[in-house]
Design a protein around this motif. Structure first.
Motif, PDB file in Angstrom:
ATOM      1  N   SER A   1       0.825  -1.206   0.000  1.00 40.15           N
ATOM      2  CA  SER A   1       0.000   0.000   0.000  1.00 40.15           C
ATOM      3  C   SER A   1       0.861   1.259   0.000  1.00 40.15           C
ATOM      4  O   SER A   1       0.565   2.236  -0.702  1.00 40.15           O
ATOM      5  CB  SER A   1      -0.921  -0.002   1.220  1.00 40.15           C
ATOM      6  N   MET A   2       1.942   1.246   0.774  1.00 48.65           N
ATOM      7  CA  MET A   2       2.839   2.398   0.828  1.00 48.65           C
ATOM      8  C   MET A   2       3.491   2.648  -0.522  1.00 48.65           C
ATOM      9  O   MET A   2       3.624   3.808  -0.960  1.00 48.65           O
ATOM     10  CB  MET A   2       3.895   2.178   1.908  1.00 48.65           C
ATOM     11  N   TYR A   3       3.897   1.592  -1.237  1.00 46.52           N
ATOM     12  CA  TYR A   3       4.486   1.755  -2.562  1.00 46.52           C
ATOM     13  C   TYR A   3       3.456   2.342  -3.538  1.00 46.52           C
ATOM     14  O   TYR A   3       3.762   3.214  -4.344  1.00 46.52           O
ATOM     15  CB  TYR A   3       4.989   0.401  -3.092  1.00 46.52           C
TER      16      TYR A   3
ATOM     17  N   ASN B   1       0.913   4.215  -2.889  1.00 44.02           N
ATOM     18  CA  ASN B   1       0.705   5.625  -2.576  1.00 44.02           C
ATOM     19  C   ASN B   1       1.859   6.481  -3.087  1.00 44.02           C
ATOM     20  O   ASN B   1       1.646   7.621  -3.542  1.00 44.02           O
ATOM     21  CB  ASN B   1       0.547   5.813  -1.066  1.00 44.02           C
ATOM     22  N   LYS B   2       3.088   5.967  -3.020  1.00 42.95           N
ATOM     23  CA  LYS B   2       4.240   6.713  -3.521  1.00 42.95           C
ATOM     24  C   LYS B   2       4.182   6.881  -5.040  1.00 42.95           C
ATOM     25  O   LYS B   2       4.700   7.851  -5.603  1.00 42.95           O
ATOM     26  CB  LYS B   2       5.538   5.982  -3.158  1.00 42.95           C
ATOM     27  N   LEU B   3       3.559   5.899  -5.707  1.00 45.25           N
ATOM     28  CA  LEU B   3       3.534   5.894  -7.164  1.00 45.25           C
ATOM     29  C   LEU B   3       2.348   6.650  -7.749  1.00 45.25           C
ATOM     30  O   LEU B   3       2.265   6.838  -8.975  1.00 45.25           O
ATOM     31  CB  LEU B   3       3.542   4.455  -7.687  1.00 45.25           C
ATOM     32  N   LYS B   4       1.424   7.072  -6.926  1.00 43.22           N
ATOM     33  CA  LYS B   4       0.257   7.785  -7.421  1.00 43.22           C
ATOM     34  C   LYS B   4       0.644   9.173  -7.938  1.00 43.22           C
ATOM     35  O   LYS B   4       1.496   9.826  -7.355  1.00 43.22           O
ATOM     36  CB  LYS B   4      -0.789   7.928  -6.310  1.00 43.22           C
TER      37      LYS B   4
END
Length: 237
Positions: free
Chosen positions: A230-232, A234-237
């Protein structure tokens, strides 16, 4: 309360597989303590395929809880333990090429040897524990070695518990009762997990410490996987 000592061998295995210093073993050990664990366990082997002897020296400088070093007391291991002086040394009769520990000591056959080794460690202020099966004769012989504690080898319990055989706890209860009568402290380890640890703890009288590595790291990988994915995202959005 039974103390949790986390075995960080698998962290070292992951680090070594890439050749760098990720994950940072010392940082992980410190973080595990900050998360509430009351001990750090390592099991260096002669080929240093996971924990390196230098790791043992470096960890001594930063571990603030109990520090437990496990291993077969060959001369190089004994030298390392006497140099680092951990809180506890756990003697394990594993072969040099063993993937993992797979048996406890024959404390009758090796009583003289164990007595000599244990005496040397104790003279240096290091608490001693002997990795052992539940045979009551071996428990009695362990007491005669002068050991402070025994560590019950729990693979059979874990295997049987997973199959639904809760009566597999009985030999461990009997061993613990006898150990208590003989003045031996009781540790336990090998294949203990989130699935079976509560049942084991509730049935073993005066259980001082459990050492858990493989299951805990595997469970942490899965239970933390959703959060990291999920953290990845969010970083890629």
């Amino acid at each position: 309360m039974t103390k949790l000592s986390v075995n960080i061998n698998k962290i070292a295995t992951l680090r070594n597989s890439r050749g760098g210093n990720v994950p940072n073993l010392l940082k992980v050990a410190s973080d595990i303590e900050s998360f509430g664990a009351e001990g750090i366990t390592i099991h260096p082997r002669p080929d240093e395929r996971h924990i390196r002897y230098q790791d043992a020296r470096d960890l001594k400088k930063i571990v603030t809880t109990e520090y437990n070093i496990e291993g077969n007391p060959i001369q190089s291991f004994m030298n390392l333990v006497l140099e680092t002086k951990p809180t506890q040394v756990t003697l394990v009769p594993d072969a040099i090429d063993a993937i993992t520990s797979n048996s406890g000591w024959d404390t009758i056959k090796h009583q003289s040897f164990l007595r000599e080794v244990i005496s040397e460690f104790q003279q240096n202020g290091i608490r001693t524990s002997v990795f052992i099966d539940t045979d009551l004769k071996l428990i009695e012989a362990a007491a005669k070695t002068g050991a402070d504690r025994i560590e019950l080898y729990t693979e059979d319990f874990a295997t049987q518990y997973q199959l639904g055989n809760k009566s597999a706890i009985v030999p461990y209860i009997d061993a613990a009762i006898l150990a208590n009568e003989l003045g031996l402290g009781i540790n336990a380890g090998h294949d203990l997990s989130l699935e079976n640890i509560r049942f084991f703890k509730e049935n073993i009288p005066n259980l001082s410490e459990v050492s858990i590595g493989h299951a805990l790291i595997a469970e942490s990988l899965y239970l933390g996987l959703e959060n990291v994915v999920s953290m990845y995202i969010n970083k890629l959005k």
